[in-house]
Scaffold this active site. Structure first.
Site, mmCIF file in Angstrom:
data_model
loop_
_atom_site.group_PDB
_atom_site.id
_atom_site.type_symbol
_atom_site.label_atom_id
_atom_site.label_comp_id
_atom_site.label_asym_id
_atom_site.label_seq_id
_atom_site.Cartn_x
_atom_site.Cartn_y
_atom_site.Cartn_z
ATOM 1 N N CYS A 1 -1.946 -16.166 -48.486
ATOM 2 C CA CYS A 1 -1.210 -16.153 -49.776
ATOM 3 C C CYS A 1 -1.564 -17.599 -50.407
ATOM 4 C CB CYS A 1 0.177 -16.313 -49.493
ATOM 5 S SG CYS A 1 0.843 -14.799 -48.827
ATOM 6 N N CYS B 1 2.131 -18.330 -45.243
ATOM 7 C CA CYS B 1 1.127 -17.702 -45.298
ATOM 8 C C CYS B 1 -0.113 -18.022 -45.851
ATOM 9 C CB CYS B 1 1.682 -16.348 -46.063
ATOM 10 S SG CYS B 1 0.484 -14.999 -46.473
#
Length: 108
Positions: free
Chosen positions: A37, A34
């Site tokens: 993230c 991600c």
């Protein structure tokens, strides 16, 4: 781990480390694949260092800890939840500012 103050939460330790904590706990639901993230990781690591003894800051791998992911209905990454006394006090979906995370941890 690069940052000893950034905790690793799992399905197995979530109850003890997060829900039973006497201090506020910031939980980052994340995954290695991600990009957003990874973008917030330095901010959260900074907070983990600054809040030692006042709050816990950690992450939980969403791919490896599905039970917790499902329990808290996490559908998007990154999701950051702040817990106080075993309850969610703040929810953040997507990228947020350092100030917003600080305000959630400092909120009384």
């Amino acid at each position: 781990m690069a940052n000893a103050n950034m905790l690793e939460f799992t399905d197995a330790n979530f109850e003890q480390e997060v829900l039973q904590s006497a201090n506020p706990v910031l939980v980052d639901f994340t995954a290695p694949w991600c990009p957003p993230c990874r973008a917030i990781a330095p901010t959260l690591e900074k907070l983990a260092n600054e809040y030692v003894g006042k709050a816990k800051v950690g992450k939980i791998d969403a791919d490896e800890n599905r039970d917790t992911l499902i329990k808290y209905r996490v559908q998007h990454l990154p999701t950051v939840l702040v817990f106080r006394d075993g309850q969610i006090s703040h929810e953040f979906r997507g990228l947020r500012t350092e100030r917003e995370y600080r305000e959630a941890l400092d909120h009384v």
